[in-house]
Design a protein around this motif. Structure first.
Motif, PDB file in Angstrom:
ATOM      1  N   ILE A   9       0.617  -0.805  -0.101  1.00 45.09           N
ATOM      2  CA  ILE A   9       0.117   0.174  -0.027  1.00 45.09           C
ATOM      3  C   ILE A   9       0.940   1.187   0.291  1.00 45.09           C
ATOM      4  O   ILE A   9       1.917   1.654   0.947  1.00 45.09           O
ATOM      5  CB  ILE A   9      -0.737  -0.168   1.119  1.00 45.09           C
ATOM      6  N   VAL A  10       1.214   2.573  -1.427  1.00 49.86           N
ATOM      7  CA  VAL A  10       1.550   2.965  -1.696  1.00 49.86           C
ATOM      8  C   VAL A  10       0.848   4.694  -0.384  1.00 49.86           C
ATOM      9  O   VAL A  10      -0.159   5.090  -0.652  1.00 49.86           O
ATOM     10  CB  VAL A  10       2.009   3.049  -2.745  1.00 49.86           C
ATOM     11  N   LEU A  11       0.944   5.206   0.714  1.00 53.31           N
ATOM     12  CA  LEU A  11       0.585   6.427   1.168  1.00 53.31           C
ATOM     13  C   LEU A  11       1.667   7.843   0.489  1.00 53.31           C
ATOM     14  O   LEU A  11       2.740   7.527   0.594  1.00 53.31           O
ATOM     15  CB  LEU A  11       1.170   6.081   2.508  1.00 53.31           C
ATOM     16  N   GLY A  12       0.955   8.118  -0.517  1.00 52.96           N
ATOM     17  CA  GLY A  12       2.017   9.521  -1.185  1.00 52.96           C
ATOM     18  C   GLY A  12       0.965  10.471  -0.169  1.00 52.96           C
ATOM     19  O   GLY A  12      -0.154  11.306  -0.576  1.00 52.96           O
ATOM     20  N   LEU A  13       1.406  10.433   0.663  1.00 53.15           N
ATOM     21  CA  LEU A  13       1.707  11.551   1.609  1.00 53.15           C
ATOM     22  C   LEU A  13       2.860  12.789   1.238  1.00 53.15           C
ATOM     23  O   LEU A  13       2.249  13.729   2.122  1.00 53.15           O
ATOM     24  CB  LEU A  13       2.141  10.883   2.995  1.00 53.15           C
ATOM     25  N   VAL A  14       3.067  13.417   0.714  1.00 50.82           N
ATOM     26  CA  VAL A  14       4.182  14.032   0.295  1.00 50.82           C
ATOM     27  C   VAL A  14       3.443  14.816  -0.794  1.00 50.82           C
ATOM     28  O   VAL A  14       4.044  14.146  -1.850  1.00 50.82           O
ATOM     29  CB  VAL A  14       5.707  14.091   0.080  1.00 50.82           C
ATOM     30  N   LYS A  24       8.096  16.357   8.894  1.00 47.00           N
ATOM     31  CA  LYS A  24       8.401  14.234   9.714  1.00 47.00           C
ATOM     32  C   LYS A  24       7.704  13.905  10.982  1.00 47.00           C
ATOM     33  O   LYS A  24       7.304  12.537  10.464  1.00 47.00           O
ATOM     34  CB  LYS A  24       9.589  14.106   9.524  1.00 47.00           C
ATOM     35  N   ALA A  25       7.878  14.622  11.492  1.00 44.90           N
ATOM     36  CA  ALA A  25       6.843  14.033  12.734  1.00 44.90           C
ATOM     37  C   ALA A  25       5.153  13.763  11.952  1.00 44.90           C
ATOM     38  O   ALA A  25       4.866  12.609  12.525  1.00 44.90           O
ATOM     39  CB  ALA A  25       6.444  14.967  13.730  1.00 44.90           C
ATOM     40  N   ALA A  29       3.406   9.949  11.742  1.00 36.21           N
ATOM     41  CA  ALA A  29       2.333   9.477  12.281  1.00 36.21           C
ATOM     42  C   ALA A  29       1.110   9.303  11.842  1.00 36.21           C
ATOM     43  O   ALA A  29       0.585   8.135  11.938  1.00 36.21           O
ATOM     44  CB  ALA A  29       1.705  10.699  13.403  1.00 36.21           C
ATOM     45  N   ARG A  30       1.330   9.967  10.610  1.00 35.32           N
ATOM     46  CA  ARG A  30       0.195   8.769   9.528  1.00 35.32           C
ATOM     47  C   ARG A  30       0.823   7.568   8.935  1.00 35.32           C
ATOM     48  O   ARG A  30      -0.642   6.819   8.726  1.00 35.32           O
ATOM     49  CB  ARG A  30      -0.151  10.361   7.857  1.00 35.32           C
ATOM     50  N   ILE A  31       2.442   7.937   8.659  1.00 41.02           N
ATOM     51  CA  ILE A  31       1.873   5.677   8.348  1.00 41.02           C
ATOM     52  C   ILE A  31       1.745   5.255   9.904  1.00 41.02           C
ATOM     53  O   ILE A  31       1.736   3.713   9.950  1.00 41.02           O
ATOM     54  CB  ILE A  31       3.913   5.853   8.506  1.00 41.02           C
ATOM     55  N   GLU A  78      14.236   6.064   8.418  1.00 39.99           N
ATOM     56  CA  GLU A  78      13.950   5.663   9.929  1.00 39.99           C
ATOM     57  C   GLU A  78      12.330   4.724  10.198  1.00 39.99           C
ATOM     58  O   GLU A  78      13.046   4.488  11.483  1.00 39.99           O
ATOM     59  CB  GLU A  78      13.450   7.257  10.400  1.00 39.99           C
ATOM     60  N   VAL A  79      11.591   5.316   9.407  1.00 41.07           N
ATOM     61  CA  VAL A  79      10.425   4.082   9.751  1.00 41.07           C
ATOM     62  C   VAL A  79      10.905   2.872   9.561  1.00 41.07           C
ATOM     63  O   VAL A  79      10.552   2.138  10.268  1.00 41.07           O
ATOM     64  CB  VAL A  79       9.178   4.518   9.186  1.00 41.07           C
ATOM     65  N   TRP A  80      11.711   2.399   8.372  1.00 46.39           N
ATOM     66  CA  TRP A  80      11.519   1.125   8.291  1.00 46.39           C
ATOM     67  C   TRP A  80      12.888   0.063   8.217  1.00 46.39           C
ATOM     68  O   TRP A  80      12.937  -0.570   7.430  1.00 46.39           O
ATOM     69  CB  TRP A  80      11.413   0.840   5.879  1.00 46.39           C
TER      70      TRP A  80
END
Length: 83
Positions: A9-14, A24-25, A29-31, A78-80
């Protein structure tokens, strides 16, 4: 989410529409929120679409585009981790 098995699932957050960088925080949080519904290992982070998604393009300089990609890479590491 019984229909999601081994898909990503690709999160297009940017956003690619404006030059301002997302916090970044807020991305993390959304991830984290999405990981309540889909395992973290199946999630990805990306821009929400291309940087020239209109005929005229968006008012985002090449330098700002690279900054957004750097933010995505940094956040993803940082997440993965450094996979």
């Amino acid at each position: 989410m019984q229909h999601i098995k081994d898909q990503r699932i690709v999160l297009g957050l940017v956003t690619t529409k404006t030059p301002e960088l997302e916090e970044k925080a807020a991305l993390k949080a959304r991830i984290k929120e999405a990981s309540q519904y889909v395992p973290l290992g199946q999630l990805c982070l990306s821009p929400q679409c291309g940087f020239s998604s209109t005929h005229e393009g968006n008012k985002v300089s090449e330098e700002d585009q690279w900054k957004k990609f750097a933010l995505i890479i940094e956040t993803a590491k940082e997440v993965w981790g450094d996979q």
